[in-house]
Design a protein around this motif. Structure first.
Motif: not given
Length: 400
Positions: A377-384
């Protein structure tokens, strides 16, 4: 999603059911009209009129389109529910255990809702807005719980060569400098008035792309084409292209949508009802290819060259279906067929079983079943998100 039997295939207009003059490109380019619709929506809370105006739906009170989700409703019925406000527990999204009983909590104050929305605006730096959202939250408030969860889930691989770029996406001074993202503006209104709105997925899709998520995908694609597998009505493809990326949308055409955002294929109509779903079906040079995603990746689908597992493509999967057995056969089949090194998945980051797998998040699946193959995993960001969804963008890359 689901089915709608109110319109025969031969009678369906090109881009929006009930809106024969609607063209996505024209509506997206007319920013003054868009801004006027959103202002009126905030002033009047009339979602029915806003949707009809934005999508040029001209059926008066005779709009018979039925939106199928957890319930089946018409647009006029949705508007009547909005006008009820929080009566009869309609806005009781938040609950707490007290004295052994589950009791509803009052909705967050306007200031907290505005602060939550600001996390996802292109005019804010996401990491800074999230930090502010957390640091200014009152103890034991809904805002505090949400902030703690989002902060704990956010991840940018510190060892990644593009870490500096990925962790500090530049904000823009004004939204007008970026491609129009109508979903974001309709969602922001719903956070204040409804906190949820089921009809959105029929017009825009299941998940909302943000400036940060689109820019991260642009950075990590490094000029490669993105295969948007399970592209639905094409909203993510449309937004990615607006950000300058090359995207191939592929969809099996099993779901139905009121709106189609892609104007460039004569073979792909609203609701995916035109075209064969077998090899060779589908599309113009940039239109949706009607095909099984795993089959398209691993075999020759009507083109002069084999796709070779998509080894030179970035694989994007937005809201992968869980499947009746909960085992996530859709996602598993794509991972088995894909020969490239970058997979982006938009789905839920809690254990609600709404996307991918029942009882397992995408990052857990990749670690358990693909970690030994070099996937990280390189990115995990919240979304609306809407209540209970907890959406995020995950990006995984194969190392070595």
């Amino acid at each position: 999603m689901g089915s709608n039997k109110n319109y025969k295939t031969s009678e369906q207009p090109r881009y929006c059911v009930g809106g024969p003059t609607f063209r996505p490109s024209q509506s997206l380019e007319d920013r003054d009209r868009h801004d006027a619709v959103i202002r009126a929506l905030h002033e009047r809370n009339d979602l029915e009129m806003a949707i009809k105006t934005w999508f040029s739906i001209d059926e008066g009170d005779g709009d018979e389109y039925v939106y199928h989700a957890s319930v089946s409703v018409k647009l006029s019925q949705v508007q009547r529910i909005i006008e009820k406000g929080g009566a009869e527990g309609l806005h009781a999204w938040y609950w707490a255990e007290k004295d052994g009983e589950r009791q509803p909590l009052p909705p967050p104050p306007t200031q907290d809702i505005d602060s939550y929305i600001s996390i996802f605006l292109p005019t804010t730096a996401t990491a800074s807005a999230l930090k502010s959202f957390a640091s200014n939250a009152k103890r034991s408030s809904i805002r505090s719980a949400v902030a703690s969860h989002l902060v704990s889930k956010r991840f940018i691989d510190p060892s990644h060569p593009f870490h500096a770029q990925l962790s500090s996406i530049p904000k823009t001074k004004t939204k007008a400098l970026l491609p129009c993202n109508p979903y974001l503006d309709f969602w922001a209104w719903s956070c204040h008035v409804l906190q949820w709105c089921a009809i959105y997925m029929h017009h825009f899709g299941c998940a909302l792309p943000t400036h940060e998520s689109l820019t991260i995908l642009k950075i990590l694609s490094q000029g490669r084409t993105i295969a948007d597998v399970g592209s639905g009505n094409g909203y993510w493809t449309m937004m990615l292209r607006a950000y300058g990326l090359s995207v191939i949308p592929i969809d099996s055409a099993q779901s139905e949508w009121r709106v189609n955002w892609l104007e460039d294929s004569e073979d792909h109509a609203i609701n995916g009802s035109v075209g064969d779903s077998g090899p060779g079906a589908g599309a113009g040079p940039t239109g949706t290819t009607i095909a099984d995603g795993a089959a398209w990746l691993s075999s020759q689908q009507g083109s002069s060259q084999d796709n070779d597992g998509g080894k030179d493509l970035v694989l994007l999967i937005v809201y992968p279906v869980v499947g009746p057995d909960g085992a996530g056969s859709f996602t598993r089949s794509l991972m088995a067929a894909y020969a490239g090194d970058t997979v982006a998945v938009v789905g839920t980051q809690n254990h609600n079983g709404y996307t991918g797998f029942r009882g397992m998040t995408m990052d857990e699946y990749m670690e358990r079943e693909h970690g030994k193959s070099g996937w990280e995993r390189v990115v995990q960001i919240p979304l609306p998100s809407f209540p209970g969804k907890d959406d995020a963008l995950f990006v995984f890359q194969r190392k070595g």
